[in-house]
Design a protein around this motif. Structure first.
Motif, PDB file in Angstrom:
ATOM      1  N   TYR A 362       0.703  -1.229  -0.093  1.00  0.00           N
ATOM      2  CA  TYR A 362      -0.129  -0.049   0.003  1.00  0.00           C
ATOM      3  C   TYR A 362       0.932   1.094   0.053  1.00  0.00           C
ATOM      4  O   TYR A 362       1.219   1.745   1.098  1.00  0.00           O
ATOM      5  N   GLU A 428     -12.122  -6.569   9.669  1.00  0.00           N
ATOM      6  CA  GLU A 428     -11.668  -7.103   8.393  1.00  0.00           C
ATOM      7  C   GLU A 428     -10.370  -7.571   8.517  1.00  0.00           C
ATOM      8  O   GLU A 428      -9.207  -7.050   8.142  1.00  0.00           O
ATOM      9  N   ASP A 485     -11.839  -6.324  -2.996  1.00  0.00           N
ATOM     10  CA  ASP A 485     -10.480  -7.116  -3.028  1.00  0.00           C
ATOM     11  C   ASP A 485     -10.558  -8.544  -3.413  1.00  0.00           C
ATOM     12  O   ASP A 485      -9.435  -9.219  -3.596  1.00  0.00           O
TER      13      ASP A 485
HETATM   14  O1  LIG Z   1      -5.227  -5.445   3.191  1.00  0.00           O
HETATM   15  P1  LIG Z   1      -6.542  -6.032   3.088  1.00  0.00           P
HETATM   16  O2  LIG Z   1      -6.432  -7.097   1.909  1.00  0.00           O
HETATM   17  O3  LIG Z   1      -7.333  -6.387   4.326  1.00  0.00           O
HETATM   18  O4  LIG Z   1      -7.522  -4.848   2.165  1.00  0.00           O
HETATM   19  C1  LIG Z   1      -7.862  -3.541   2.977  1.00  0.00           C
HETATM   20  O5  LIG Z   1      -7.065  -2.840   3.404  1.00  0.00           O
HETATM   21  C2  LIG Z   1      -6.292  -2.156   2.228  1.00  0.00           C
HETATM   22  C3  LIG Z   1      -5.500  -1.234   2.967  1.00  0.00           C
HETATM   23  O6  LIG Z   1      -6.422   0.170   3.574  1.00  0.00           O
HETATM   24  C4  LIG Z   1      -7.238  -1.629   1.378  1.00  0.00           C
HETATM   25  O7  LIG Z   1      -6.405  -1.348   0.122  1.00  0.00           O
HETATM   26  C5  LIG Z   1      -6.807  -0.419  -0.865  1.00  0.00           C
HETATM   27  O8  LIG Z   1      -6.385   0.917  -0.353  1.00  0.00           O
HETATM   28  C6  LIG Z   1      -4.871   1.009  -0.253  1.00  0.00           C
HETATM   29  C7  LIG Z   1      -4.798   2.507   0.197  1.00  0.00           C
HETATM   30  O9  LIG Z   1      -5.146   3.331  -0.378  1.00  0.00           O
HETATM   31  C8  LIG Z   1      -4.408   0.849  -1.482  1.00  0.00           C
HETATM   32  O10 LIG Z   1      -2.854   0.859  -1.577  1.00  0.00           O
HETATM   33  C9  LIG Z   1      -4.759  -0.513  -2.020  1.00  0.00           C
HETATM   34  O11 LIG Z   1      -4.291  -0.660  -3.184  1.00  0.00           O
HETATM   35  C10 LIG Z   1      -6.086  -0.871  -2.199  1.00  0.00           C
HETATM   36  O12 LIG Z   1      -6.428  -2.113  -2.572  1.00  0.00           O
HETATM   37  C11 LIG Z   1      -8.357  -2.636   0.784  1.00  0.00           C
HETATM   38  O13 LIG Z   1      -9.238  -2.183  -0.034  1.00  0.00           O
HETATM   39  C12 LIG Z   1      -8.925  -3.038   2.164  1.00  0.00           C
HETATM   40  O14 LIG Z   1     -10.139  -3.895   1.858  1.00  0.00           O
END
Ligand SMILES: O=P(O)(O)O[C@H]1O[C@H](CO)[C@@H](O[C@H]2O[C@H](CO)[C@@H](O)[C@H](O)[C@H]2O)[C@H](O)[C@H]1O
Length: 680
Positions: A362, A428, A485
């Motif tokens: 991220y 989550e 995701d």
């Molecule tokens: O880490 P996970 O797979 O549980 O996903 C969750 O958290 C992520 C980080 O907050 C989030 O990711 C999205 O936001 C990020 C920050 O802007 C970005 O870098 C990632 O590319 C983007 O997918 C994800 O959506 C959330 O469900």
């Protein structure tokens, strides 16, 4: 000194009571419960010698008053196996800090009944056994707590047992009569009662454990693309509110939005997770914080607090609760970064490493560090949560809670609920089970799960058993079928049947399930090499033509609506612990039932049969564990079976222990059968 025991202070009481459930960490944390939810209570208890032991569970309300007492029995499947395990169901009725105890006692009537049956048949101690029975029932008939009617029943039976003018059969028949059995089943003749410790049960509001969630990005709803410049005008709370009718119409009751705050500019991500954003790219909503503000601000494109309040009000009018994302991280331009560098981990060169959830990177956000200023950071987050609570948000979906210390969650959830009771947190946390379970213990009312990745019959059966029987005291599963995701291969390649299969499984196995927008349109194309949607809404606007989909019929919305209505109509689907897996002869046909006895004594039973192979028609025999369905005599047909009504197709059949099933995934991959109960 209690009768039958030398002294207090020993760890075993008169009768051992061990392995009580549900007990979380020895009672340090309360077990989870919901109003009206059947909670399976169990204990291992046994005694010396051959006399009979009775075991009960007693439910105490928040004032400590007894509200329910059930006699426990050996669990189905363990009967006659000598495991000394006892089980029953307690049902708390309202929210609050409830508790329960287990009682083990000498079952005087059971003991006499057993001995009399064996000895009198063998001609041993006949008169003595009859006299002992008479004395026992006479003594019991004088017990103060019994009604006059019950006392009379016991007195009459005692008289007949002692009446030597009657035959032995007549005397014994009186002692063994149904009326006596009924009286002692209701209020046993007990002695040497041993009471366990008191174990806590936290009964939280309905939405803590029951609900149908729908996730959408408000910026996409009403977003308009200028085809000349390629630039979009963002949707906002006012335009997004127009979608709420359809969401409520599908029967959902929680509308969840990804973060609604200003989005960082530095390192903003572009379409398809690229590391460079174009001038019109809106960025990921999880990259929280910019010049316009941080977690306590609203993205200017979405509107003002007034617009947000209007959105919440409209949602509430439609019976939807709004759930907000709580993503504790900061874009490089978040006000926290300059104002509170101590809330981040700064490296020797002065830089801050970006966040990761390996293997995901991220690059547009910084993780928080809770160890430098735990108090300052925690209080700031509490302030933020309470701010949104004051705007009508009582449900939070917490992003990656496993990357923050567990103590923080225990503190935050307790503090928030101290200020405003009933605030719900969904974890989550896709991580190892120990952390996921600890978060549940710490207070998260619900959690995302591995459900999306459980696709084979064996995986599904094992997972359903685990979440309904092994971990429900501290882990309530919210079965999301997809998320922005997560677009699993099963959905990518399974065709429309796969979407139905996952929806049926999620909505019937768990009282909590969730859908991310686009599921109803069968969106299934992934970014090559990823398990994510291509052109993901996380990084761009997505305008969907809901009306055209409805007109063409290429939508799962009516099917989802049906499922959500079934969930509302069937109390059996609102409990977690009442799931029983049944057998089938096919390796893709999953069978389980959900059964509930309601407060008025009526029963609700559903049998779900799903062909989880979305491509191939399956025929097989389904073998039911009939005891799990608790069929009443009046429900049995003249043919010895019972009727089931398929709540999906509308067809009805007569079923029995073994049943032929054929499921063509291109027609309907599942039956949801309601067991037809005749009026009592
Ligand atoms: O880490 P996970 O797979 O549980 O996903 C969750 O958290 C992520 C980080 O907050 C989030 O990711 C999205 O936001 C990020 C920050 O802007 C970005 O870098 C990632 O590319 C983007 O997918 C994800 O959506 C959330 O469900």
């Amino acid at each position: 000194m209690p009768k039958g025991q030398i002294t207090d202070g020993l760890r075993f009481g008169r009768f051992p009571i061990t392995a009580v459930q549900p007990v979380v960490e020895g009672g340090k944390f309360p077990a989870k419960a919901l109003p009206g939810e059947g909670i399976v209570v169990g204990a291992t208890s046994f005694r010396e010698g051959h006399d009979q032991l009775g075991v009960s569970a007693v439910l105490l309300d928040p004032s400590g008053a007894e509200r329910q007492r059930v006699r426990l029995a050996p669990p189905r499947g363990e009967r006659g196996m000598g495991t000394d395990r006892w089980e029953g169901v307690l049902t708390p009725s309202e929210t609050g800090n409830w508790s329960f105890v287990i009682e083990a006692w000498h079952d005087r009537y059971g003991t006499w009944h057993h001995n009399a049956e064996v000895k009198i048949a063998a001609g041993i101690d006949v008169e003595l056994m009859l006299a002992e029975g008479a004395a026992l029932l006479r003594e019991a008939s004088a017990e103060d707590f019994r009604s006059d009617w019950d006392k009379g029943v016991l007195r009459d039976a005692a008289g007949k047992l002692a009446d030597q003018s009657l035959s032995t059969e007549e005397r014994l028949g009186a002692g063994f009569g149904h009326d006596v059995a009924g009286v002692v089943a209701h209020q046993p003749i007990r002695e040497l009662v041993t009471v366990s410790e008191k174990y806590p049960l936290l009964v939280e509001r309905d939405r803590a454990g029951r609900g149908s969630w729908y996730e959408f990005f408000p910026r996409s709803e009403g977003a308009v693309k200028d085809h000349n410049t390629g630039a979009w005008t963002s949707g906002n709370f006012r335009t997004a509110a127009r979608r709420l009718d359809a969401v409520a119409g599908m029967g959902f009751d929680v509308i969840y939005m990804p973060p609604i705050h200003p989005i960082g500019v530095q390192h903003r991500k572009g379409p398809n997770n690229t590391l460079v954003a174009g001038p019109h790219d809106p960025g990921s909503p999880w990259a929280i914080g910019a010049a316009e503000g941080g977690h306590d601000a609203i993205h200017p494109d979405l509107g003002s607090f007034e617009d947000f309040d209007a959105f919440v009000a409209r949602a509430n009018e439609l019976g939807l609760e709004v759930a907000l994302d709580l993503a504790l991280q900061a874009a490089p331009d978040h006000p926290w970064v300059a104002a509170h560098p101590e809330w981040f981990t700064t490296r020797v060169d002065g830089s801050i490493a970006y966040a990761e959830n390996p293997p995901k990177k991220y690059q547009d956000i910084y993780p928080l560090n809770f160890d430098n200023d735990p108090e300052g950071l925690s209080n700031e987050i509490l302030r933020i949560v309470l701010l949104w609570v004051s705007h009508g948000v009582k449900i939070f979906r917490v992003d990656n809670p496993h990357t923050k210390p567990v103590w923080f969650w225990e503190w935050l959830i307790a503090e928030v609920n101290k200020s405003v009771p009933g605030v719900v947190f969904l974890a989550e946390a896709f991580t190892r089970p120990a952390m996921m379970h600890a978060l549940g213990r710490a207070g998260f009312q619900q959690s995302y799960t591995y459900f999306t990745w459980r696709n084979t019959k064996k995986e599904i059966e094992e997972y359903f058993h685990e979440v309904s029987h092994e971990s429900p005291a501290y882990f309530r599963p919210n079965f999301f079928v997809n998320t922005p995701d997560i677009l699993t291969e099963y959905l990518q390649y399974g065709g429309p049947a796969a979407f139905k299969v996952k929806a049926v499984l999620a909505s019937t196995a768990s009282p909590l399930w969730g859908v991310y927008a686009g599921y109803e349109l069968y969106e299934h194309v992934a970014r090559p090499g990823a398990e994510e949607y291509i052109d993901n809404e996380k990084f761009e606007y997505k305008a969907r033509d809901w009306d055209a989909a409805a007109e063409s019929g290429r939508t799962l919305a009516p099917f989802i609506t049906r499922l959500n209505h079934l969930r509302r109509d069937h109390p059996a689907l609102q409990d977690l612990q009442n799931l029983t897996v049944h057998q089938s002869t096919d390796d893709s046909t999953v069978v389980y039932s959900k059964h509930k006895t309601l407060a008025d004594g009526s029963k609700d039973t559903l049998i779900v049969v799903v062909n989880v192979d979305p491509h191939v028609t399956k025929e097989c025999s389904v073998a039911l564990d009939l005891a799990a369905l608790e069929l009443d005599p009046q429900d049995i047909t003249p043919g010895g079976g019972f009727y089931v009504d398929d709540l999906i197709s509308g067809e009805s059949w007569e079923w029995g222990e073994f049943n032929y099933v054929r499921l063509d995934p291109h027609v309907e991959p599942a039956h949801i059968l309601s067991v037809r109960r005749m009026p009592q």
